[in-house]
Design a protein around this motif. Structure first.
Motif, mmCIF file in Angstrom:
data_model
loop_
_atom_site.group_PDB
_atom_site.id
_atom_site.type_symbol
_atom_site.label_atom_id
_atom_site.label_comp_id
_atom_site.label_asym_id
_atom_site.label_seq_id
_atom_site.Cartn_x
_atom_site.Cartn_y
_atom_site.Cartn_z
ATOM 1 N N ARG A 120 -18.070 -0.383 -14.086
ATOM 2 C CA ARG A 120 -18.313 0.625 -12.887
ATOM 3 C C ARG A 120 -17.857 -0.571 -11.589
ATOM 4 N NH1 ARG A 120 -23.343 2.272 -15.013
ATOM 5 N NH2 ARG A 120 -23.289 4.518 -15.759
ATOM 6 N N LEU A 121 -18.197 -1.622 -11.535
ATOM 7 C CA LEU A 121 -17.956 -2.448 -10.286
ATOM 8 C C LEU A 121 -16.184 -2.741 -10.504
ATOM 9 C CD1 LEU A 121 -20.916 -4.841 -10.215
ATOM 10 C CD2 LEU A 121 -20.104 -3.210 -8.285
ATOM 11 N N SER A 122 -15.877 -3.003 -11.696
ATOM 12 C CA SER A 122 -14.547 -3.392 -11.835
ATOM 13 C C SER A 122 -13.398 -2.125 -11.512
ATOM 14 C CB SER A 122 -14.165 -3.462 -13.301
ATOM 15 O OG SER A 122 -14.874 -4.795 -13.513
ATOM 16 N N VAL A 123 -14.064 -1.095 -11.517
ATOM 17 C CA VAL A 123 -13.232 0.070 -11.201
ATOM 18 C C VAL A 123 -13.342 0.429 -9.625
ATOM 19 C CG1 VAL A 123 -13.021 2.717 -11.343
ATOM 20 C CG2 VAL A 123 -13.311 1.281 -13.393
ATOM 21 N N VAL A 124 -14.475 0.334 -9.114
ATOM 22 C CA VAL A 124 -14.718 0.681 -7.683
ATOM 23 C C VAL A 124 -13.942 -0.438 -6.817
ATOM 24 C CG1 VAL A 124 -17.040 -0.556 -7.237
ATOM 25 C CG2 VAL A 124 -16.300 1.636 -6.203
ATOM 26 N N SER A 125 -13.892 -1.602 -7.330
ATOM 27 C CA SER A 125 -13.195 -2.617 -6.592
ATOM 28 C C SER A 125 -12.128 -2.369 -6.129
ATOM 29 C CB SER A 125 -13.151 -3.868 -7.452
ATOM 30 O OG SER A 125 -12.277 -3.982 -8.507
ATOM 31 N N GLY A 126 -11.047 -1.808 -6.798
ATOM 32 C CA GLY A 126 -9.780 -1.341 -6.667
ATOM 33 C C GLY A 126 -9.738 -0.248 -5.371
ATOM 34 N N PHE A 127 -10.804 0.638 -5.671
ATOM 35 C CA PHE A 127 -10.949 1.746 -4.669
ATOM 36 C C PHE A 127 -11.373 0.979 -3.288
ATOM 37 C CE2 PHE A 127 -10.769 4.083 -8.478
ATOM 38 C CZ PHE A 127 -10.328 5.096 -8.193
ATOM 39 N N GLU A 128 -12.279 0.139 -3.304
ATOM 40 C CA GLU A 128 -12.682 -0.525 -1.980
ATOM 41 C C GLU A 128 -11.544 -0.959 -1.297
ATOM 42 O OE1 GLU A 128 -15.280 -4.184 -0.635
ATOM 43 O OE2 GLU A 128 -13.213 -4.193 -1.542
ATOM 44 N N VAL A 129 -10.673 -1.901 -1.992
ATOM 45 C CA VAL A 129 -9.450 -2.657 -1.450
ATOM 46 C C VAL A 129 -8.850 -1.518 -1.005
ATOM 47 C CG1 VAL A 129 -7.417 -3.996 -1.949
ATOM 48 C CG2 VAL A 129 -9.753 -4.535 -2.929
ATOM 49 N N ALA A 130 -8.408 -0.387 -1.542
ATOM 50 C CA ALA A 130 -7.486 0.574 -0.951
ATOM 51 C C ALA A 130 -7.956 1.168 0.291
ATOM 52 C CB ALA A 130 -7.152 1.619 -2.005
ATOM 53 N N CYS A 131 -9.291 1.534 0.463
ATOM 54 C CA CYS A 131 -9.758 2.100 1.617
ATOM 55 C C CYS A 131 -9.841 1.245 2.741
ATOM 56 C CB CYS A 131 -11.363 2.406 1.244
ATOM 57 S SG CYS A 131 -11.305 3.939 0.130
ATOM 58 N N LEU A 132 -10.036 -0.260 2.389
ATOM 59 C CA LEU A 132 -10.064 -1.128 3.461
ATOM 60 C C LEU A 132 -8.294 -1.360 3.994
ATOM 61 C CD1 LEU A 132 -12.464 -3.955 2.382
ATOM 62 C CD2 LEU A 132 -12.813 -2.427 4.002
ATOM 63 N N ASP A 133 -7.685 -1.405 3.117
ATOM 64 C CA ASP A 133 -6.183 -1.134 3.435
ATOM 65 C C ASP A 133 -5.836 -0.073 4.514
ATOM 66 O OD1 ASP A 133 -3.420 -2.492 3.392
ATOM 67 O OD2 ASP A 133 -2.959 -0.739 1.802
ATOM 68 N N ALA A 134 -6.075 0.963 3.980
ATOM 69 C CA ALA A 134 -5.691 2.174 4.709
ATOM 70 C C ALA A 134 -6.526 2.277 6.058
ATOM 71 C CB ALA A 134 -6.326 3.522 3.949
ATOM 72 N N LEU A 135 -7.892 1.728 6.184
ATOM 73 C CA LEU A 135 -8.668 1.815 7.385
ATOM 74 C C LEU A 135 -7.885 0.819 8.282
ATOM 75 C CD1 LEU A 135 -11.146 2.817 8.910
ATOM 76 C CD2 LEU A 135 -12.326 0.774 7.781
ATOM 77 N N GLY A 136 -7.638 -0.440 7.675
ATOM 78 C CA GLY A 136 -6.934 -1.465 8.661
ATOM 79 C C GLY A 136 -5.641 -0.969 9.170
ATOM 80 N N LYS A 137 -4.762 -0.264 8.445
ATOM 81 C CA LYS A 137 -3.673 0.312 8.790
ATOM 82 C C LYS A 137 -3.854 1.546 10.085
ATOM 83 C CE LYS A 137 -0.968 -0.254 4.439
ATOM 84 N NZ LYS A 137 -0.489 0.482 3.249
ATOM 85 N N THR A 138 -4.927 2.200 9.994
ATOM 86 C CA THR A 138 -5.196 3.257 10.833
ATOM 87 C C THR A 138 -5.724 2.502 12.125
ATOM 88 O OG1 THR A 138 -6.217 4.874 9.143
ATOM 89 C CG2 THR A 138 -6.805 5.151 11.450
ATOM 90 N N LEU A 139 -6.421 1.352 12.149
ATOM 91 C CA LEU A 139 -7.021 0.854 13.343
ATOM 92 C C LEU A 139 -6.062 -0.281 13.839
ATOM 93 C CD1 LEU A 139 -10.648 0.436 12.217
ATOM 94 C CD2 LEU A 139 -9.738 2.187 13.617
ATOM 95 N N GLY A 140 -4.830 -0.537 12.959
ATOM 96 C CA GLY A 140 -4.095 -1.702 13.504
ATOM 97 C C GLY A 140 -4.761 -2.897 13.206
#
Length: 439
Positions: A120-140
């Motif tokens: 489970r952790l191995s799968v969710v890790s990729g989604f966590e990174v994708a969310c942080l990438d999108a959040l960072g792009k949104t906030l600059g």
């Protein structure tokens, strides 16, 4: 109005999740379980917000990961982008097919026995990174700012040396590489020189457990002679007995920065640690929070090698680093076959860890293919920490599509699950992964 104020005034949610399994070229690198397949599976994750921003992540791509990632991705529609902690709550409710959980060493990561929670952790890790990438792009903001801010402008990496065939077996479809064979001390030193010339690395790790210990001792001695004073590491992936581990530690104690997982499991590692002053590192006996207590209580390891893929992401990696710091245990980073998305993620989180005193591992120089418009660059053995929004990388849609087409090709169907033993049997029919301790 600032980007932060704009975000606070909206309810930014995940509108779409795109999952793209791919096969990427992998050279014939040897380990105690066998040899790398000509192509290895990875999963590229894209999280698209209702504002049209896309974040990217990457993790293992074997079938058992895909079978969990698909329903999890579907469940994220409407999930708030900033609710990263909520990803773990959702994942904990996902069922895992017991038949998909390994009962022995997980070959894909050579990291000990896999459990449903580790999957489970191995799968969710990729989604966590994708969310942080999108959040960072949104906030600059760069991802490291979302993790509390960087404490260094560059992250050092170590040359990851392997015993290696010159090519995959004859008749096997594979991509050519220019590294050549490395099957003896001279070959290992030549490989190290290429790493130094191409990337500027100044520390070296040799993947061991392939040949009898005396041959690998000779290879490390050859490295010490060729690169005097440079940090050296040896990792046999638990292939040795306690007695053999102690003998190797005694013979190489004057040149090793640390010895990684010489014996399999915390009890054996504790015995080795009690008999040598050489620091022991691990990515096999400490891979979850639950495994920390025994290892630290028994002083079985002195350096924990995190891997954000199976610890559950960047936030969990920081939590691990804090725990290690509290107990005076060193921390660095393990690596399995990965692409530039993961290298960027590793660099962002490593940039935020204060007590990072060992260069991180990375397979990235071995990967001739990527899904980015520009490869992540090593400069003098390090990756500069990007201050661009998100991870600071851009997905190359054409390359992604091409590598996905390879995954879809029926001719490569047998490669969708990594199996180093099966790959070895192509060259040596009847070969079976040896039982450990091997020596």
């Amino acid at each position: 109005m600032s980007a932060t104020e704009g975000y606070a005034g909206t309810d930014l949610t995940i509108a779409e999740v795109r999952l793209t399994p791919i096969l990427v070229a992998d050279p014939p690198l040897l380990n105690t379980q066998g040899v790398h397949q000509p192509y290895t599976p990875r999963l590229i994750i894209e999280v698209v917000t209702d504002g049209g921003v896309t974040g990217v992540g990457e993790t293992y791509g074997d079938a058992k990961y895909l079978e969990l990632a698909r329903p999890f991705g579907s469940a994220l529609t409407g999930h708030r982008l900033a609710d990263v902690n909520g990803l773990f709550t959702l994942m904990n409710n996902m069922s895992v097919d017991a038949s998909r959980v390994d009962r022995a060493v997980d070959v894909g990561g050579l990291r000990g026995v896999q459990t449903a929670d580790k999957l489970r952790l191995s799968v969710v890790s990729g989604f966590e990174v994708a969310c942080l990438d999108a959040l960072g792009k949104t906030l600059g903001l760069p991802v490291h700012a979302l993790l509390g801010g960087k404490v260094r402008d560059r992250v050092d990496y170590s040359a990851y040396l392997f015993y290696k065939w010159g090519a995959h077996p004859e008749g096997v479809a594979a991509e050519a590489d220019d590294w050549g064979a490395a099957l003896d001390p001279a070959g290992v030193v030549a490989q190290a020189r290429k790493f130094t010339e191409r990337y500027g690395f100044t520390s070296f790790k040799l993947k061991g457990g392939v040949f009898p210990p005396d041959e690998e001792i000779a290879a490390v001695r050859a490295l010490a002679g060729a690169f005097p004073g440079h940090p050296l590491r040896l990792d046999p992936n638990g292939a040795w007995s306690v007695e053999t581990s102690l003998r190797v530690a005694a013979e190489l104690g004057d040149v090793l920065e640390y010895l990684e997982d010489p014996a399999l499991g915390t009890p054996a590692m504790a015995e080795v640690a009690a008999g040598t002053s050489v620091p022991l590192a691990t990515n096999m006996c400490v891979t979850t929070v639950a495994e920390i207590a025994e290892a630290f209580r028994r002083d079985a390891v002195q350096v924990v090698l995190s891997d954000h893929h199976y610890w559950g992401g960047l936030g969990k990696t920081r939590e691990l680093a804090a725990i290690c710091g509290a107990f005076g245990v060193g921390v660095s980073m393990h690596s399995n076959t990965h692409l530039g998305i993961s290298l960027a993620a590793m660099t962002h989180v490593a940039a935020t860890v204060p007590d990072l005193h060992h260069a991180c591992d990375s397979h990235y120089p071995w990967q001739s293919e990527d899904v980015l418009t520009e490869r992540v660059a090593f400069v003098d053995g390090a990756v500069p920490v990007s201050d661009a929004p998100g991870l600071g990388v851009t997905l190359d849609r054409d390359r992604l599509d091409a590598l996905h087409a390879r995954w879809r090709d029926d001719a490569h169907r047998h490669l969708r699950d990594r199996d180093d033993g099966a790959a070895m049997r192509v060259a040596e029919p009847g070969w079976t992964a040896p039982r450990v301790p091997r020596w």
